[in-house]
Scaffold this active site. Structure first.
Site, PDB file in Angstrom:
ATOM      1  N   LYS A   1      -4.610  27.950  -8.529  1.00  0.00           N
ATOM      2  CA  LYS A   1      -3.454  27.065  -8.316  1.00  0.00           C
ATOM      3  C   LYS A   1      -3.792  25.698  -8.904  1.00  0.00           C
ATOM      4  CE  LYS A   1      -4.584  24.995  -3.872  1.00  0.00           C
ATOM      5  NZ  LYS A   1      -4.618  25.128  -2.447  1.00  0.00           N
TER       6      LYS A   1
ATOM      7  N   ASP B   1       0.878  -1.175   0.000  1.00  0.00           N
ATOM      8  CA  ASP B   1       0.000   0.000   0.000  1.00  0.00           C
ATOM      9  C   ASP B   1       0.921   1.232   0.000  1.00  0.00           C
ATOM     10  OD1 ASP B   1      -2.302   1.568   0.383  1.00  0.00           O
ATOM     11  OD2 ASP B   1      -1.911   1.655   2.524  1.00  0.00           O
TER      12      ASP B   1
ATOM     13  N   THR C   1      -2.555   1.353  -4.598  1.00  0.00           N
ATOM     14  CA  THR C   1      -3.054   2.463  -3.765  1.00  0.00           C
ATOM     15  C   THR C   1      -4.396   2.974  -4.280  1.00  0.00           C
ATOM     16  OG1 THR C   1      -2.558   4.694  -2.977  1.00  0.00           O
ATOM     17  CG2 THR C   1      -1.663   4.104  -5.110  1.00  0.00           C
TER      18      THR C   1
ATOM     19  N   ASP D   1      -1.489  -1.113   5.920  1.00  0.00           N
ATOM     20  CA  ASP D   1      -1.768  -0.699   7.286  1.00  0.00           C
ATOM     21  C   ASP D   1      -3.230  -0.388   7.537  1.00  0.00           C
ATOM     22  OD1 ASP D   1      -1.259   2.858   7.353  1.00  0.00           O
ATOM     23  OD2 ASP D   1      -1.707   1.576   5.660  1.00  0.00           O
TER      24      ASP D   1
ATOM     25  N   ARG E   1      -5.864   4.249  -7.797  1.00  0.00           N
ATOM     26  CA  ARG E   1      -7.330   4.259  -7.761  1.00  0.00           C
ATOM     27  C   ARG E   1      -7.889   2.836  -7.644  1.00  0.00           C
ATOM     28  NH1 ARG E   1      -8.850   8.412  -5.568  1.00  0.00           N
ATOM     29  NH2 ARG E   1      -8.515  10.403  -6.535  1.00  0.00           N
TER      30      ARG E   1
END
Length: 1218
Positions: free
Chosen positions: A578, A415, A689, A828, A801
């Site tokens: 931004k 992960d 992830t 975790d 994703r």
């Protein structure tokens, strides 16, 4: 009446028709109140309670289920059959000889597995008995979590975890929102906003909430965390109102309430039906590669056993064809024996031979393996290097069955958030018009104290630049969605905004935004709060500036930027924007683009997350136009998103570039070093992830998963929209295969730089398409195979994703590929549980995201960095130890039982045992069991520092290399050879010399005892020769076992035991030892048995040494430091094993230390008493309190600083003799 028929029709269609795409729904009655009469039928459905179960056994099913699992093992089942045969028929040996070891094995294993499951029960109970607050009859009642039912209205307070899946009814916040962190679900610690049902958000007390009269209709539970479809029917005084419910109303079990005093919510999915529980894989029994090899070897030995029994049975009847042999005068048969059919007699004899030879199948091996795994797991838990002081936690072993699998890992699935990273963003620097600002180092062009050692790029700005600089800081203080929480302390840590001002801290759905606002605070501009539509900033002069917030153009992943429109106190209007450099630079019309772009590229290469900041002053007319555009888009009912995107596109243009920022998601300590070591060890690392692609890719660069020269291949939704999936896959396949010429990456050294390094990035949506069989195009073939081929040729793969179940699918896909590699998953959060359960080895990290991963894993470690030692040291040692244990057990049992087979040729195939019953029973239990058990617990063939510093040694044991068939056959042949030497050696030596000194003759029990004595000494000394790491415990156990055998034999044969019905061993051992030829034969036969193995090892090591054997030789000469420096060369075979590495490490000093005479050399025997001439593996046990913190006996840093100059080779030249 019509209502009843419609209800009946609904039920029939739901339960009988079975439509293919029917999505069943459930109706939930809030507070268990029936709907008003005439609205809908009241059908109370049954739902499970809120109990979570991760354990495998219950009190009632433990014995039958555990027995079934244990007797699935070939050896256990076989010994059960043998035991029953011994009970039923008359056999040469007692049923106790196989029954007792079997009972011991079954009991030890059951206790171990029962204890491990009891710990799981304990953890489940802690969760299930957790108190929750439920609203009943207008009052708040405390209940245990497991007693929660669907329809209960729950009160959750700040920082509490949601006990099940809930629909938000109301919150303490006036706007009906609440903030939630889903760290334990998807690893993201940012605050997400959820919304209460519009019509119930005003109900803020227990009595008000209890008065709500409503039902919820929603889909049945399904595992997608991000999808929820339902509706709520609210029965007010007037007409019932229906409102839609979506994922923004759904609070998932395991998430935590933040920045909201309390909420009221209704339970809709409970217990094992919650979305998180549905993402758990079912627990299956994991079996290691070593255990599979053991079972295969066992079948081979079973075939050998059956063939031995068959040969003996046939030869017995051939022998007895002569009537004189069949029924000699001293052994006539009874009438009943004569009447029995020959087939029954032959079958009984076959079974008797099976029992006689059954010791070739080592039941005690399973006991020893179980004990080795169970006791060995404590070395991981006791390891001080794997203790984390910050958490105060040690490594935990939940399943000790897989210790050796840690030494066989080929794929590591990890992960990202919270595993590789600390999930903690830190502002690093910003660049304004080419000037670099580092917080607390350079501020306003001035070098701050403590920054002298930092490498800065900066020139003092002029007045115009200063204006731009302040505008940049203001832009970052205003262009965000950060909220300020006023509170004294949070988790015991004080968060202060400014000296003397009220304490508070920032929260946001994006941790990047918090890092940027905090970075600005450190540079002198502090964002204070948003009140009544006005944003307040505290500038460097401690003056408060107010800006009216007019519009927020929210961030989305397509535009990859966000903007705000604000009005300053002097009436000027600004648009601050931004976003990612790729979305800002094309919209910029002025500003120092080249300087900023150079800095952005520099930071991106460093693995930092970069954002560009720009602005545009607006006139009143332009603002009116913007308002018109936005309001038109927001009110549109059709294509609202599309029209908003077009409006944003028109507004965010003609920008002036101000600068860029760099934020770091701090990697966990030594994460990059760990990944690099795993790569060198030959493992492939995949990052799985739920994060977005850009963020994950930046982390992959920072952690050295991707290198600067890695060519990134993308298999993402963005690319498959431009090309078909079929074309993209074939393009990527051609790219990697053209480079590698059809060879997989495994054929290259992980250290070679002669080829392009590929890295693959894939997202969840594309993975779903790959996993789905190609239906549209018959030529598409199987996408999975092409995908796997691409992955095999990539040094690293990043999957972003990912839903939790997709992570498990990826692991399953690799597990099922044709090479069947050993996989390891590490994570975790609860979102990692499914992949942890799917992989061969699952490791949980004791992170900030709850304990679900830790509870469901096989091993748990405090930090990612501990994985390095776990695999490279512990895994390596465990595999070496257990492979030797397995081969040695088969070897010593062949040595034990083959003489028994040969003996049948000399006793008329009468099933006469060669050894006494006591020797048969105790051989595996007492005489030879402790030395190998101890070897399998503390052997260190190479010092652990070398294993850590040279990860390539892990490749030597890859792919179960020490338990392959050629090695197994070698050990078996060695066992047969030793058995032949022992039996025929004793037979021929005593062919003539059959008398002892007093003229007595040797009998068959003396002969058997002589063979058994040679056997015990040979197999014990063979283990002593294989031992590299000697401690006082080894000496005690090895020599102690031999002494015990001698003492036992003297006592067994020296006393008339009253409980025995025979005294055949009386005085046999003493009589044998009183013969001089017996002593000579014992010494000769032991030497003859051990010699071939020693010769083979010497020749093999001289001609074809493995990397491990080379290092063992160097370690014997004390060349370890230089060896570590030259590990890569050594791995590639560029160094001769006879080259003193010290000469390669230090410059040659010709003549300063010539090869000395014999007294200056390293003594040939490394076990002498000089403290520094020992092998590196030989650490003094007494000095070290525990096994895991041994310090090697090295007192030098390089080849020129040996502890004793006389024993070092510093000059050039080759060492040609030992």
């Amino acid at each position: 009446m019509g209502m009843d028929f419609s209800t009946l029709r609904t039920l029939i269609s739901r339960y009988c028709v079975g439509e293919e795409n029917w999505v069943d729904s459930r109706t939930i009655y809030i507070g268990h109140k029936e709907p008003p009469p005439g609205t809908e039928a009241f059908i109370q459905q049954r739902f499970p309670d809120n109990r979570i179960v991760s354990s495998k056994y219950t009190f009632w099913n433990f014995i039958p289920k555990n027995m079934f699992e244990q007797f699935r093992r070939v050896a256990n089942f076989y010994f059960l059959i043998i035991f029953l045969v011994q009970l039923i028929i008359d056999t040469p040996t007692s049923p106790i000889t196989s029954g007792l070891p079997l009972f011991f094995v079954i009991t030890v294993t059951a206790i171990k597995q029962g204890y491990e499951d009891w710990l799981r029960h304990k953890a489940d109970n802690a969760v299930n008995q957790c108190p929750v607050h439920v609203v009943q009859h207008g009052k708040v009642v405390r209940k245990q979590s497991r007693r929660l039912r669907v329809g209960d209205v729950v009160l959750v307070k700040e920082d509490e975890t949601f006990p099940c899946d809930l629909i938000l009814l109301s919150s303490s916040r006036g706007d009906g929102t609440c903030f939630v962190t889903t760290a334990s679900l998807d690893g993201e610690s940012s605050h997400k906003t959820y919304y209460a049902v519009q019509d119930t958000k005003a109900y803020n007390t227990e009595k008000e909430v209890d008065s709500i009269h409503a039902t919820i209709e929603c889909e049945q539970p399904q595992p997608d965390l991000y999808k929820y479809v339902g509706r709520i029917n609210i029965y007010m005084e007037s007409e019932p109102v229906a409102r839609p419910l979506g994922s923004e109303n759904l609070l998932l079990r395991g998430a935590t309430l933040k920045n909201t005093e309390y909420i009221y919510a209704v339970a809709i999915y409970t217990g094992m039906e919650t979305k998180m529980a549905l993402n758990y894989q079912s627990k299956s029994q994991k079996r290691s590669a070593v255990e599979k090899s053991m079972n295969a070897y066992l079948l081979v030995y079973l075939c050998i056993l059956i063939s031995k029994a068959l040969i003996n049975t046939v030869l017995k009847y051939v022998w007895q064809a002569d009537p004189n042999r069949d029924e000699p005068w001293y052994n006539e048969r009874t009438e009943a024996e004569r009447q029995r059919h020959i087939v029954i007699r032959a079958f009984t004899d076959f079974l008797a031979f099976m029992v006689l030879f059954n010791y070739i199948i080592p039941v005690s091996m399973y006991v020893t393996v179980e004990m080795q795994k169970f006791l060995g797991s404590y070395f991981i838990m006791w390891d001080d290097e794997m203790f984390d002081e910050e958490l105060g936690e040690r490594a935990v072993v939940n399943t000790s069955d897989l210790n050796e699998e840690l030494g066989q890992v080929e794929y590591v699935f990890t992960d990202k958030t919270g595993t590789l990273t600390e999930n903690n963003m830190e502002f690093i620097e910003c660049c304004v018009d080419g000037h670099v600002y580092v917080p607390q180092a350079i501020c306003n062009g001035q070098v701050m104290p403590g920054a002298a050692s930092m490498d800065m790029i900066d020139t003092s700005p002029g007045p115009e630049a200063r204006e731009h600089e302040e505008l940049f800081f203001r832009a970052l203080c205003l262009c965000h969605t950060v909220q300020v929480k006023e509170e004294e302390t949070v988790d015991g840590i004080k968060h202060g905004i400014h000296q003397g001002k009220s304490t508070s801290f920032y929260i946001s759905s994006s941790p990047d935004e918090v890092a940027l606002v905090e970075g600005m605070k450190r540079l002198g501009f502090t964002y204070l709060r948003l009140t009544d539509g006005h944003m307040e900033i505290l500038n460097r002069e401690d003056e408060i500036e107010k800006f009216e917030l007019l519009e927020v153009l929210t961030f989305d992943s397509v535009r990859r930027r966000m903007s705000v429109i604000v009005r300053a106190s002097n009436g000027e209007l600004y648009l601050f924007c931004k976003g990612a450099d790729s979305s800002i630079f094309p919209r910029v019309i002025s500003g120092k683009v080249d300087q900023v772009r150079a800095r952005v590229e520099h930071n991106a290469v460093e693995g930092l997350r970069t954002l560009c900041v720009a602005y545009r002053p607006l006139s009143q007319e332009q603002y009116q136009e913007v308002c018109h555009l936005l309001s038109g888009a927001k009110l549109a009912l059709q294509d609202r998103d599309k029209r908003l995107a077009e409006a944003y596109d028109l507004i965010e243009k003609d920008l002036i570039l101000l600068g860029a920022t760099a934020v770091e998601d701090r990697l966990q300590e030594k994460a990059a070093d760990t990944i690099e070591s795993l790569h060198k060890a030959g493992m492939k690392v995949w990052v799985l992830t739920g994060d977005k692609m850009e963020t994950a890719a930046a982390t992959c660069y920072a952690s050295k998963l991707f290198r600067r020269n890695t060519q990134i291949l993308e298999l993402t939704t963005k690319r498959t929209e431009e090309q078909s999936l079929h074309d993209v896959l074939f393009d990527l396949s051609r790219t990697v295969l053209r480079q590698h010429g059809g060879m997989t990456r495994d054929t290259f050294s992980g250290l070679s730089g002669d080829y392009t390094d590929y890295g693959l990035i894939i997202d969840g949506a594309t993975l779903s398409a790959v996993m789905r069989p190609g239906q549209e195009d018959s030529n598409s073939g199987n996408y999975k195979e092409i995908f796997l081929e691409i992955c095999r040729n990539c040094s690293a793969v990043l999957c972003c994703r990912m839903a939790p179940l997709q992570k498990a699918q990826i692991v399953k896909l690799i597990k099922a590929s044709k090479e069947h590699p050993i996989t390891l998953a590490i994570g975790d959060g609860a979102n990692d549980v499914s992949m942890i359960l799917e992989a061969h080895v699952g490791i949980g990290i004791m992170g900030k995201e709850g304990r679900q991963a830790m509870r469901n894993s096989d091993y748990a470690i405090p930090k990612f960095k501990h994985l390095k030692k776990m695999l490279l040291v512990h895994g390596h040692y465990y595999y070496i130890r257990i492979s030797e244990l397995v081969q040695y057990f088969f070897y010593k049992n062949v040595c034990f039982i083959f003489p028994q087979f040969l003996y049948q040729f000399f006793c008329g195939f009468s099933q006469q045992p060669l050894y006494d019953t006591a020797y048969l029973t105790l051989y595996n239990i007492s005489f030879t069991s402790l030395p190998i058990l101890l070897y399998s617990l503390i052997e260190q063939h190479i010092n652990m520092d070398i294993l850590k510093k040279d990860p390539s040694l892990y490749r030597d044991i890859a792919k179960n290399s020490l338990l392959r068939w050629p090695i197994f056959i070698y050990w078996t042949v060695l066992g047969v050879y030793d058995a032949i030497v022992m039996f025929f050696g004793a037979y021929f030596l005593f062919d003539n010399t059959t008398f002892t000194s007093n003229g007595q003759m040797f009998g068959n029990w003396t002969f058997g005892t002589l063979v058994f004595t040679v056997l015990v000494f040979t197999v014990t000394l063979k283990l002593a020769l294989d031992t590299h790491y000697w401690t006082w415990i080894n000496h005690f156990v090895i020599w102690g076992s031999l002494i015990f055998f001698v003492v036992f034999s003297l006592l067994w044969g020296g006393i008339i035991w009253p409980f025995l019905n025979y005294q055949r061993m009386y005085y046999v051992f003493m009589q044998m030892l009183s013969s001089g030829p017996a002593w000579l034969s014992i010494i000769l036969l032991i030497s003859a048995s051990l010699l071939p193995d020693v010769v083979k090892k010497v020749i093999w090591r001289a001609l074809w040494p493995t990397t491990t054997e080379r290092i063992q030789m160097y370690a014997g000469f004390g060349y370890v430091p230089a060896l570590l420096d030259n590990a890569d060369k050594l791995y590639k075979g560029q160094l001769s094993e006879f080259t003193p590495l010290a000469s390669l490490h230090a410059p040659s000093k010709a003549g300063s230390h010539r090869r000395g005479s014999g007294n200056q050399r390293n003594p040939p025997n490394p076990r002498r008493s000089e403290p520094f001439n020992k092998k590196v593996m030989f650490t003094r046990w007494q000095r070290m309190p525990d096994y895991c913190t041994f310090t090697p006996l090295l007192r030098f840093v390089d080849g020129s600083h040996h502890p004793r100059q006389g024993h070092a080779y510093s000059g050039a030249g080759t060492e040609t003799s030992f």
